[in-house]
Design an enzyme around this catalytic site. Structure first.
Site, mmCIF file in Angstrom:
data_model
loop_
_atom_site.group_PDB
_atom_site.id
_atom_site.type_symbol
_atom_site.label_atom_id
_atom_site.label_comp_id
_atom_site.label_asym_id
_atom_site.label_seq_id
_atom_site.Cartn_x
_atom_site.Cartn_y
_atom_site.Cartn_z
ATOM 1 N N ASN A 48 0.818 -1.225 0.000
ATOM 2 C CA ASN A 48 0.000 0.000 0.000
ATOM 3 C C ASN A 48 0.848 1.270 0.000
ATOM 4 O O ASN A 48 0.333 2.357 0.265
ATOM 5 C CB ASN A 48 -0.911 0.013 1.230
ATOM 6 C CG ASN A 48 -1.855 -1.157 1.233
ATOM 7 O OD1 ASN A 48 -2.410 -1.515 0.199
ATOM 8 N ND2 ASN A 48 -2.032 -1.778 2.386
ATOM 9 N N HIS A 139 -14.180 -2.117 6.257
ATOM 10 C CA HIS A 139 -12.998 -2.832 6.745
ATOM 11 C C HIS A 139 -13.229 -3.489 8.108
ATOM 12 O O HIS A 139 -14.034 -3.019 8.922
ATOM 13 C CB HIS A 139 -11.853 -1.810 6.853
ATOM 14 C CG HIS A 139 -10.523 -2.428 7.159
ATOM 15 N ND1 HIS A 139 -9.956 -2.381 8.416
ATOM 16 C CD2 HIS A 139 -9.657 -3.101 6.378
ATOM 17 C CE1 HIS A 139 -8.792 -2.993 8.375
ATOM 18 N NE2 HIS A 139 -8.584 -3.435 7.155
ATOM 19 N N GLU A 183 -16.224 3.969 3.815
ATOM 20 C CA GLU A 183 -14.857 4.300 3.371
ATOM 21 C C GLU A 183 -14.949 5.173 2.125
ATOM 22 O O GLU A 183 -15.930 5.072 1.391
ATOM 23 C CB GLU A 183 -14.095 3.008 3.021
ATOM 24 C CG GLU A 183 -13.932 2.106 4.214
ATOM 25 C CD GLU A 183 -13.329 0.736 3.861
ATOM 26 O OE1 GLU A 183 -12.578 0.644 2.873
ATOM 27 O OE2 GLU A 183 -13.623 -0.217 4.592
ATOM 28 N N SER A 187 -10.986 -0.788 0.339
ATOM 29 C CA SER A 187 -9.661 -1.405 0.362
ATOM 30 C C SER A 187 -9.536 -2.618 -0.555
ATOM 31 O O SER A 187 -8.465 -2.872 -1.085
ATOM 32 C CB SER A 187 -9.298 -1.800 1.787
ATOM 33 O OG SER A 187 -10.260 -2.672 2.324
ATOM 34 N N ASP A 212 -13.745 6.597 6.494
ATOM 35 C CA ASP A 212 -12.391 6.043 6.606
ATOM 36 C C ASP A 212 -11.673 6.373 5.298
ATOM 37 O O ASP A 212 -12.075 5.914 4.226
ATOM 38 C CB ASP A 212 -12.514 4.531 6.833
ATOM 39 C CG ASP A 212 -11.167 3.824 6.941
ATOM 40 O OD1 ASP A 212 -10.212 4.272 6.268
ATOM 41 O OD2 ASP A 212 -11.082 2.820 7.658
ATOM 42 N N HIS A 215 -7.275 4.578 2.305
ATOM 43 C CA HIS A 215 -6.667 4.376 0.978
ATOM 44 C C HIS A 215 -6.781 5.604 0.074
ATOM 45 O O HIS A 215 -6.341 5.565 -1.073
ATOM 46 C CB HIS A 215 -7.285 3.143 0.310
ATOM 47 C CG HIS A 215 -6.981 1.897 1.079
ATOM 48 N ND1 HIS A 215 -5.816 1.185 0.919
ATOM 49 C CD2 HIS A 215 -7.674 1.274 2.070
ATOM 50 C CE1 HIS A 215 -5.804 0.163 1.757
ATOM 51 N NE2 HIS A 215 -6.924 0.199 2.469
ATOM 52 N N LYS A 242 -0.216 3.803 4.680
ATOM 53 C CA LYS A 242 -0.366 3.362 3.291
ATOM 54 C C LYS A 242 0.266 4.422 2.367
ATOM 55 O O LYS A 242 1.471 4.454 2.251
ATOM 56 C CB LYS A 242 -1.845 3.088 3.025
ATOM 57 C CG LYS A 242 -2.379 2.107 4.101
ATOM 58 C CD LYS A 242 -3.782 1.701 3.910
ATOM 59 C CE LYS A 242 -4.346 1.035 5.158
ATOM 60 N NZ LYS A 242 -3.644 -0.145 5.633
HETATM 61 C C1 LIG Z 1 -10.019 0.825 5.171
HETATM 62 C C2 LIG Z 1 -8.990 0.542 6.221
HETATM 63 N N1 LIG Z 1 -9.124 1.100 7.435
HETATM 64 C C3 LIG Z 1 -8.227 0.882 8.410
HETATM 65 C C4 LIG Z 1 -7.140 0.064 8.214
HETATM 66 C C5 LIG Z 1 -6.178 -0.195 9.330
HETATM 67 O O1 LIG Z 1 -5.075 0.632 9.220
HETATM 68 P P1 LIG Z 1 -3.656 0.226 9.842
HETATM 69 O O2 LIG Z 1 -3.055 -0.756 8.898
HETATM 70 O O3 LIG Z 1 -2.930 1.518 9.918
HETATM 71 O O4 LIG Z 1 -3.910 -0.371 11.179
HETATM 72 C C6 LIG Z 1 -6.935 -0.519 6.960
HETATM 73 C C7 LIG Z 1 -5.721 -1.343 6.703
HETATM 74 O O5 LIG Z 1 -5.708 -2.453 6.376
HETATM 75 C C8 LIG Z 1 -7.895 -0.297 5.938
HETATM 76 O O6 LIG Z 1 -7.759 -0.877 4.745
#
Ligand SMILES: Cc1ncc(COP(=O)(O)O)c(C=O)c1O
Length: 392
Positions: A48, A139, A183, A187, A212, A215, A242
């Site tokens: 990422n 997620h 989101e 993701s 969120d 990405h 990421k």
């Molecule tokens: C949409 C989303 N939110 C939150 C996270 C979690 O973030 P982190 O990897 O910084 O814990 C991810 C990561 O996989 C994600 O894809």
């Protein structure tokens, strides 16, 4: 403990038989979007690190400088003595980037979603039980936060704002505040939410909008700071892990909400503050991101080229419209076999299977980076077509 090994062994055997046993594979990161795995150099299309900032000289240098200046660790939780003065300034910088009154750093995206949502969805805060309307494909960390909160949940069909509105209407007679959780870039599918339409809908229903931007941060929106700035979401979270190349997460919100979370989010209260080296890397990445318009344009163009090439060959890339391009193959076994065939051709593309994605939608999730060359992309496309053909 008696029976422990047997119980765990049975569980792992079950996973193995279902073809779902995961193992950790050691990798050595290399420059230019490469990794060494098992002694072989592969082009990494599963990271990422969309802008290549994890190895950017300014990011590495500032990380090193903050490490030298402030030490290896922050020493305590932020409410004790782990809130470095430099972190206070960094949060003000994040708030400027996200065009919000305030921002708050948390240790990771997972920790943020899993602890901020339960703090917000506390019935005692609202005097009535909150109702949450969440996209079906959010997620796991958002699910964890919602699960922990115990709030009433209604899931709308992925990216279907009409369905969301119909659910809001169907539950209009219920008491309690409304929350919409989604989101901005998904993701696993790489599709992009219509933020203006979502914000208008949230405002019509007087719902709290929680987005969120994990990405989207660094990659989309004005100056690369995601799709939420100026849109009126009550809370936008995103990660530095990421597109920004290092680690950690932020919440961008009002000053009052920040203050509330400092007093209620368990992931902040009961955890050590991020180490200075990570904070330095974040600080440098935030300075760099507005200057990377060329990289962002290139990333979008690469995404389009990959999708066009795959779709022209009759392959399914779902609703992708970003730097994340899934090759949806459906069957788990075939997806694993295509990933292996890609690896034989020098390409690392990780198979994503249930429970990470819904059953029947196993895929290889390709994540593009601005550090990949045009030749890398040509090689990827050719390798996919070849690997798919060789794997019936
Ligand atoms: C949409 C989303 N939110 C939150 C996270 C979690 O973030 P982190 O990897 O910084 O814990 C991810 C990561 O996989 C994600 O894809």
């Amino acid at each position: 403990m008696k029976g422990l090994d047997d119980s765990i062994g049975r569980f792992l055997d079950g996973l193995d038989q279902a073809g779902r046993k995961r193992v950790l594979r050691p990798v050595d990161p290399l420059p230019a979007g490469r990794v060494r795995v098992g002694g072989r150099e592969l082009v990494n299309f599963s990271s990422n690190d969309y802008l290549g900032l994890s190895r950017h000289p300014e990011v590495v240098e500032r990380s090193r400088r903050w490490l030298n200046e402030y030490g290896a660790g922050s020493g305590a939780s932020r409410l004790v003595t782990g809130h470095l003065a430099a972190m206070e300034a960094l949060e003000a910088k994040i708030a400027r980037c996200k065009q919000t009154e305030a921002a708050l750093i948390l240790a990771s995206g997972w920790q943020c979603n899993a602890s901020v949502l339960p703090a917000l969805l506390d019935k005692a805060l609202w005097g009535a039980e909150p109702l949450v309307f969440a996209d079906k494909l959010i997620h796991a960390s958002l699910h964890a936060g919602l699960e922990l909160s115990g709030a009433r949940r209604y899931r709308y069909r992925h990216d279907d704002l009409d369905h969301l509105e119909s659910l809001l209407k169907a539950h209009a007679d219920k008491e309690g505040p409304r929350f919409i959780v989604t989101e901005t870039v998904f993701s696993m599918d790489g599709d992009v939410t219509d933020m203006a339409a979502l914000a208008a809908l949230a405002s019509r229903w007087d719902a709290f909008l929680y987005v969120d931007e994990a990405h989207a941060t660094g990659v989309l929106g004005a100056n690369g700071f995601g799709l939420s700035p100026g849109m009126g979401a009550e809370l936008a979270m995103g990660t530095f892990s990421k597109g920004l190349g290092s680690f950690g997460a932020y919440v961008a919100c009002s000053a009052r909400l920040r203050h509330y979370l400092i007093n209620r989010a368990s992931g902040l209260i009961y955890a050590t503050g991020l180490p200075p080296a990570v904070l330095g890397a974040i600080d440098a990445a935030l300075d760099l991101v507005p200057r990377l318009e060329g990289e962002r344009t290139r990333l979008q163009m690469m995404g389009r080229r990959l999708r066009d090439g795959l779709r022209a060959a009759g392959l399914d890339t779902g609703p992708s419209a970003s730097q994340i391009v899934p090759l949806i193959l459906g069957d788990e076994g075939r997806t694993l076999a295509v990933a292996k065939a890609l690896e034989d051709r020098g390409i690392l593309g990780i198979a994503i299977r249930p429970p990470t994605v819904p059953p029947g939608t196993s895929r290889i999730r390709f994540a593009l980076s601005a550090v990949h060359s045009d030749a890398d992309l040509d090689r990827l496309l050719a390798a996919i077509l070849d690997a798919v053909e060789a794997t019936p």
